[in-house]
Design a protein around this motif. Structure first.
Motif, PDB file in Angstrom:
ATOM      1  N   LYS A 113       0.818  -1.207   0.000  1.00 28.87           N
ATOM      2  CA  LYS A 113       0.000   0.000   0.000  1.00 28.87           C
ATOM      3  C   LYS A 113       0.853   1.259   0.000  1.00 28.87           C
ATOM      4  O   LYS A 113       0.474   2.267  -0.549  1.00 28.87           O
ATOM      5  N   CYS A 114       2.010   1.193   0.613  1.00 29.31           N
ATOM      6  CA  CYS A 114       2.892   2.348   0.674  1.00 29.31           C
ATOM      7  C   CYS A 114       3.310   2.754  -0.739  1.00 29.31           C
ATOM      8  O   CYS A 114       3.233   3.907  -1.108  1.00 29.31           O
ATOM      9  N   ALA A 115       3.759   1.788  -1.538  1.00 30.76           N
ATOM     10  CA  ALA A 115       4.183   2.078  -2.904  1.00 30.76           C
ATOM     11  C   ALA A 115       3.019   2.592  -3.740  1.00 30.76           C
ATOM     12  O   ALA A 115       3.177   3.499  -4.554  1.00 30.76           O
ATOM     13  N   LEU A 116       1.849   2.030  -3.545  1.00 27.13           N
ATOM     14  CA  LEU A 116       0.675   2.477  -4.274  1.00 27.13           C
ATOM     15  C   LEU A 116       0.341   3.923  -3.926  1.00 27.13           C
ATOM     16  O   LEU A 116       0.086   4.738  -4.809  1.00 27.13           O
ATOM     17  N   ALA A 117       0.375   4.266  -2.660  1.00 25.21           N
ATOM     18  CA  ALA A 117       0.091   5.637  -2.241  1.00 25.21           C
ATOM     19  C   ALA A 117       1.126   6.589  -2.800  1.00 25.21           C
ATOM     20  O   ALA A 117       0.811   7.707  -3.195  1.00 25.21           O
ATOM     21  N   TYR A 118       2.389   6.175  -2.851  1.00 27.32           N
ATOM     22  CA  TYR A 118       3.442   7.036  -3.393  1.00 27.32           C
ATOM     23  C   TYR A 118       3.191   7.323  -4.859  1.00 27.32           C
ATOM     24  O   TYR A 118       3.330   8.452  -5.302  1.00 27.32           O
ATOM     25  N   ARG A 119       2.781   6.309  -5.645  1.00 23.11           N
ATOM     26  CA  ARG A 119       2.497   6.528  -7.061  1.00 23.11           C
ATOM     27  C   ARG A 119       1.344   7.507  -7.249  1.00 23.11           C
ATOM     28  O   ARG A 119       1.353   8.301  -8.164  1.00 23.11           O
ATOM     29  N   LEU A 135       2.108  15.482 -10.810  1.00 21.78           N
ATOM     30  CA  LEU A 135       2.288  15.584 -12.251  1.00 21.78           C
ATOM     31  C   LEU A 135       1.102  16.288 -12.909  1.00 21.78           C
ATOM     32  O   LEU A 135       1.279  17.221 -13.697  1.00 21.78           O
ATOM     33  N   PHE A 136      -0.114  15.865 -12.560  1.00 22.92           N
ATOM     34  CA  PHE A 136      -1.292  16.494 -13.161  1.00 22.92           C
ATOM     35  C   PHE A 136      -1.443  17.943 -12.710  1.00 22.92           C
ATOM     36  O   PHE A 136      -1.861  18.798 -13.493  1.00 22.92           O
ATOM     37  N   LYS A 137      -1.100  18.231 -11.468  1.00 20.59           N
ATOM     38  CA  LYS A 137      -1.133  19.612 -10.983  1.00 20.59           C
ATOM     39  C   LYS A 137      -0.158  20.473 -11.778  1.00 20.59           C
ATOM     40  O   LYS A 137      -0.472  21.596 -12.168  1.00 20.59           O
ATOM     41  N   VAL A 139      11.119  18.546 -14.534  1.00 17.17           N
ATOM     42  CA  VAL A 139      12.281  19.402 -14.783  1.00 17.17           C
ATOM     43  C   VAL A 139      13.364  19.036 -13.783  1.00 17.17           C
ATOM     44  O   VAL A 139      13.097  18.888 -12.590  1.00 17.17           O
ATOM     45  N   GLY A 140      14.563  18.881 -14.299  1.00 15.28           N
ATOM     46  CA  GLY A 140      15.723  18.657 -13.447  1.00 15.28           C
ATOM     47  C   GLY A 140      16.603  19.892 -13.493  1.00 15.28           C
ATOM     48  O   GLY A 140      16.690  20.563 -14.525  1.00 15.28           O
ATOM     49  N   PRO A 200       8.333  10.952 -16.117  1.00 13.14           N
ATOM     50  CA  PRO A 200       7.024  10.873 -15.462  1.00 13.14           C
ATOM     51  C   PRO A 200       5.863  10.763 -16.457  1.00 13.14           C
ATOM     52  O   PRO A 200       4.862  10.113 -16.174  1.00 13.14           O
ATOM     53  N   LEU A 201       6.000  11.373 -17.618  1.00 10.96           N
ATOM     54  CA  LEU A 201       4.941  11.279 -18.631  1.00 10.96           C
ATOM     55  C   LEU A 201       4.844   9.855 -19.170  1.00 10.96           C
ATOM     56  O   LEU A 201       3.749   9.353 -19.427  1.00 10.96           O
ATOM     57  N   ARG A 202       5.993   9.199 -19.327  1.00 12.77           N
ATOM     58  CA  ARG A 202       5.990   7.808 -19.774  1.00 12.77           C
ATOM     59  C   ARG A 202       5.329   6.911 -18.739  1.00 12.77           C
ATOM     60  O   ARG A 202       4.624   5.968 -19.093  1.00 12.77           O
TER      61      ARG A 202
END
Length: 129
Positions: free
Chosen positions: A21-27, A34-36, A91-92, A108-110
């Protein structure tokens, strides 16, 4: 007994690896950021400029936004937009001496595209009798 790992989505706090669940919440948090970041037209214009020429300084980005897009916003506002894009991973930034260069990162788009893959359809040559 479940292991304990550092949860990247919770500022490095420890979390239990029960069922992932931790990994799922992080995604989900990453996708929200990303959408913001993509929701704002100024940030999309910044991404367009970085796609055209990566490795720009804040001054270059401000100049290009002013000249090409007619955006008359302050350097501070553009800097804040860049911070949102950096937080989303789009952006890096790298420092060389006293200059800070900004580069586009489309990873992130991929990840979003892989999250919702398009269903396979038959090609036009297969549908012709």
């Amino acid at each position: 007994m479940p292991g304990r790992t550092v949860c990247p989505g919770r500022g490095g706090a420890l979390c239990l690896d029960l069922i992932g669940k931790c990994a799922l919440a992080y995604r989900v948090v990453v996708a929200d950021d990303l959408f913001k970041a993509l929701a704002d037209s100024t940030r999309r214009a910044i991404l367009d400029e970085l796609a055209e020429k990566s490795g720009q300084t804040l001054f270059e980005i401000c100049s290009r936004l002013s000249m090409k897009h007619g955006l008359g916003i302050s350097r501070q506002a553009i800097s804040q937009h860049l911070a949102v894009l950096e937080a989303a991973g789009l952006v890096g930034a790298r420092r060389e001496g006293r200059y800070k260069f900004h580069d586009l990162d489309t990873a992130p788009l991929r990840q979003i595209a892989e999250r919702w893959p398009l269903p396979r359809t038959s090609g036009p040559e297969e549908s012709i009798p």
